[in-house]
Design a protein around this motif. Structure first.
Motif, short mmCIF file in Angstrom:
data_model
loop_
_atom_site.label_atom_id
_atom_site.label_comp_id
_atom_site.label_asym_id
_atom_site.label_seq_id
_atom_site.Cartn_x
_atom_site.Cartn_y
_atom_site.Cartn_z
N LEU A 89 18.25 5.78 31.21
CA LEU A 89 18.31 7.08 30.54
C LEU A 89 18.87 6.88 29.14
CD1 LEU A 89 19.74 9.27 33.44
CD2 LEU A 89 17.36 8.93 32.78
N PRO A 91 19.66 8.84 25.16
CA PRO A 91 19.86 10.16 24.55
C PRO A 91 18.58 10.67 23.89
CG PRO A 91 21.44 8.54 23.71
CD PRO A 91 20.48 7.82 24.56
N LYS A 92 18.43 11.98 23.88
CA LYS A 92 17.28 12.59 23.25
C LYS A 92 17.40 12.41 21.73
CE LYS A 92 14.77 16.95 23.11
NZ LYS A 92 14.75 18.34 23.59
N VAL A 93 16.34 11.89 21.11
CA VAL A 93 16.37 11.62 19.68
C VAL A 93 15.59 12.67 18.91
CG1 VAL A 93 15.77 9.93 17.91
CG2 VAL A 93 16.60 9.16 20.12
N ILE A 94 14.45 13.08 19.43
CA ILE A 94 13.60 14.05 18.75
C ILE A 94 13.78 15.40 19.41
CG2 ILE A 94 11.22 14.65 18.17
CD1 ILE A 94 10.57 11.68 18.31
N GLU A 95 14.01 16.41 18.60
CA GLU A 95 14.20 17.75 19.15
C GLU A 95 12.91 18.51 19.18
OE1 GLU A 95 17.48 19.81 17.39
OE2 GLU A 95 18.56 17.95 17.12
#
Length: 95
Positions: A89, A91-95
């Motif tokens: 897993l 972290p989210k990079v693109i929102e």
């Protein structure tokens, strides 16, 4: 196909290359030679020639498809910060 200096300058402009008059004339000679060679090759009758993918008749040596390394997924995932269902897993990079 014959080229002239105007054609060379147009090609250079399309390629965003700055050429002087002398460079255009030198390039014209080189391009004319290349196009002449292409015309010579196109004049050869190749109707009875079978196309080939390589100049030599070689085959690729293949090896057996066997596993040579042990499965270390659990060991490597044990040091990961976040894992779920065998996947890392991040972290989210693109929102």
């Amino acid at each position: 196909m014959s080229l002239n200096t105007h054609d060379v300058k147009r090609i250079a402009h399309l390629a965003r290359i700055a050429v002087s008059e002398e460079e255009a004339e030198a390039t014209l000679v080189k391009l004319s030679g290349i196009l002449g060679l292409i015309e010579e090759m196109q004049a050869v009758d190749t109707s009875g020639i079978v196309p080939m993918s390589h100049s030599q008749d070689v085959t690729q040596r293949l090896r057996e498809d066997v596993v040579t390394e042990s499965n270390q997924r659990d060991l490597l995932q044990s040091i990961a910060p976040a894992v779920e269902n065998g996947l890392y897993l991040v972290p989210k990079v693109i929102e």
